[in-house]
Design a protein around this motif. Sequence first.
Motif, mmCIF file in Angstrom:
data_model
loop_
_atom_site.group_PDB
_atom_site.id
_atom_site.type_symbol
_atom_site.label_atom_id
_atom_site.label_comp_id
_atom_site.label_asym_id
_atom_site.label_seq_id
_atom_site.Cartn_x
_atom_site.Cartn_y
_atom_site.Cartn_z
ATOM 1 N N GLY A 88 -22.270 26.540 31.811
ATOM 2 C CA GLY A 88 -22.099 27.830 32.437
ATOM 3 C C GLY A 88 -20.666 28.151 32.127
ATOM 4 N N GLU A 89 -19.772 28.420 32.988
ATOM 5 C CA GLU A 89 -18.099 28.559 32.800
ATOM 6 C C GLU A 89 -17.432 27.194 32.970
ATOM 7 O OE1 GLU A 89 -17.173 31.322 31.651
ATOM 8 O OE2 GLU A 89 -18.990 31.745 31.323
ATOM 9 N N VAL A 90 -18.021 26.180 33.415
ATOM 10 C CA VAL A 90 -17.438 24.950 33.626
ATOM 11 C C VAL A 90 -17.390 24.050 32.202
ATOM 12 C CG1 VAL A 90 -17.249 22.684 34.931
ATOM 13 C CG2 VAL A 90 -18.193 24.795 36.042
ATOM 14 N N ARG A 91 -16.094 23.708 31.907
ATOM 15 C CA ARG A 91 -16.088 22.705 30.779
ATOM 16 C C ARG A 91 -16.187 21.333 31.144
ATOM 17 N NH1 ARG A 91 -13.437 25.712 26.807
ATOM 18 N NH2 ARG A 91 -12.118 27.489 27.719
ATOM 19 N N THR A 92 -16.895 20.535 30.497
ATOM 20 C CA THR A 92 -17.240 19.134 30.747
ATOM 21 C C THR A 92 -16.235 18.345 29.793
ATOM 22 O OG1 THR A 92 -18.942 18.781 28.908
ATOM 23 C CG2 THR A 92 -19.697 19.974 31.094
ATOM 24 N N ASP A 93 -16.418 16.990 29.880
ATOM 25 C CA ASP A 93 -15.668 16.194 29.125
ATOM 26 C C ASP A 93 -16.259 15.957 27.478
ATOM 27 O OD1 ASP A 93 -13.692 15.474 30.938
ATOM 28 O OD2 ASP A 93 -15.253 13.885 31.858
ATOM 29 N N ASP A 94 -17.392 16.672 27.251
ATOM 30 C CA ASP A 94 -18.341 16.377 26.295
ATOM 31 C C ASP A 94 -17.579 17.751 25.204
ATOM 32 O OD1 ASP A 94 -19.796 14.447 26.744
ATOM 33 O OD2 ASP A 94 -21.173 15.720 27.893
ATOM 34 N N ALA A 95 -18.017 17.442 23.977
ATOM 35 C CA ALA A 95 -17.564 18.424 22.905
ATOM 36 C C ALA A 95 -18.770 19.058 22.612
ATOM 37 C CB ALA A 95 -16.972 17.622 21.746
ATOM 38 N N ALA A 126 -10.019 13.117 19.837
ATOM 39 C CA ALA A 126 -9.544 13.903 20.791
ATOM 40 C C ALA A 126 -10.145 13.271 22.298
ATOM 41 C CB ALA A 126 -10.053 15.231 20.833
ATOM 42 N N GLY A 127 -10.750 12.301 22.349
ATOM 43 C CA GLY A 127 -11.313 11.572 23.247
ATOM 44 C C GLY A 127 -12.691 11.862 24.115
ATOM 45 N N HIS A 128 -13.505 12.763 23.204
ATOM 46 C CA HIS A 128 -14.816 12.895 23.811
ATOM 47 C C HIS A 128 -15.696 11.782 23.356
ATOM 48 C CE1 HIS A 128 -13.583 17.055 24.426
ATOM 49 N NE2 HIS A 128 -12.836 17.297 23.267
ATOM 50 N N VAL A 173 -27.785 15.906 21.213
ATOM 51 C CA VAL A 173 -26.702 15.006 21.630
ATOM 52 C C VAL A 173 -26.444 13.909 20.609
ATOM 53 C CG1 VAL A 173 -27.812 13.751 23.310
ATOM 54 C CG2 VAL A 173 -25.428 14.171 23.571
ATOM 55 N N ARG A 174 -25.264 13.691 20.492
ATOM 56 C CA ARG A 174 -24.870 12.429 19.756
ATOM 57 C C ARG A 174 -23.610 11.793 20.448
ATOM 58 N NH1 ARG A 174 -22.721 11.462 13.665
ATOM 59 N NH2 ARG A 174 -22.244 9.179 14.205
ATOM 60 N N ALA A 175 -23.596 10.276 20.491
ATOM 61 C CA ALA A 175 -22.439 9.595 21.049
ATOM 62 C C ALA A 175 -21.635 9.749 19.835
ATOM 63 C CB ALA A 175 -23.045 7.981 21.568
ATOM 64 N N LEU A 176 -20.574 9.683 20.146
ATOM 65 C CA LEU A 176 -19.204 9.618 18.938
ATOM 66 C C LEU A 176 -18.834 8.084 18.722
ATOM 67 C CD1 LEU A 176 -17.591 13.036 19.879
ATOM 68 C CD2 LEU A 176 -19.314 12.673 18.165
ATOM 69 N N GLY A 177 -19.144 7.456 19.566
ATOM 70 C CA GLY A 177 -18.561 6.061 19.317
ATOM 71 C C GLY A 177 -17.340 5.672 18.332
#
Length: 182
Positions: A88-95, A126-128, A173-177
Amino acid sequence: MEDRLARLRIREMTLADCRAVAEIRIGGWRTAYAGMIPQAYLDRLDVDADAERRRGHLEKRNAEVVNLVAERHGEVVGWACHGPYREGEVRTDDAELYAVYVRPGHFTTGVGRALLRESAQRCAIAGHERMLLWVLKDNVRARRFYESHGFTPDGAEEPFEVDGVAVPEVRYVRALGDMASA
């Protein structure tokens, strides 16, 4: 293939790239989404209006949103855009990978792969921890592309409306690891 990749340059998009990116994006929509999105909508897409929209986005200078172009022999042949994932309008820690488009005629030449890899690396640095994306449910070619690069559907599905027609999208989705060190 290696020779072609060696001549491919990935860089941040500039205002001078907006028209080429608009051509790539609209060409991508018309090529990839034919039969999935109402043709009348695809026919109405306007390169000049899209280029102006891109200029407006770039001029806002939102550092969270990254636009990349792939350039080969001085010609912009691909575009990718990524930034924070929003619920929605909330940003998460994911990219989120918002877009990857390749100029028709340059498919299967490594352009999309290079743009996707650069976006994923930048997000990892960037830490995602994860990257998500939405893709049209019926876009088999794009789904295969993302799956071949480690993305998997996570079960989320959402339609968006185009000219009164619900067009279903699925989330991947994909883990960036270890992408930060790749």
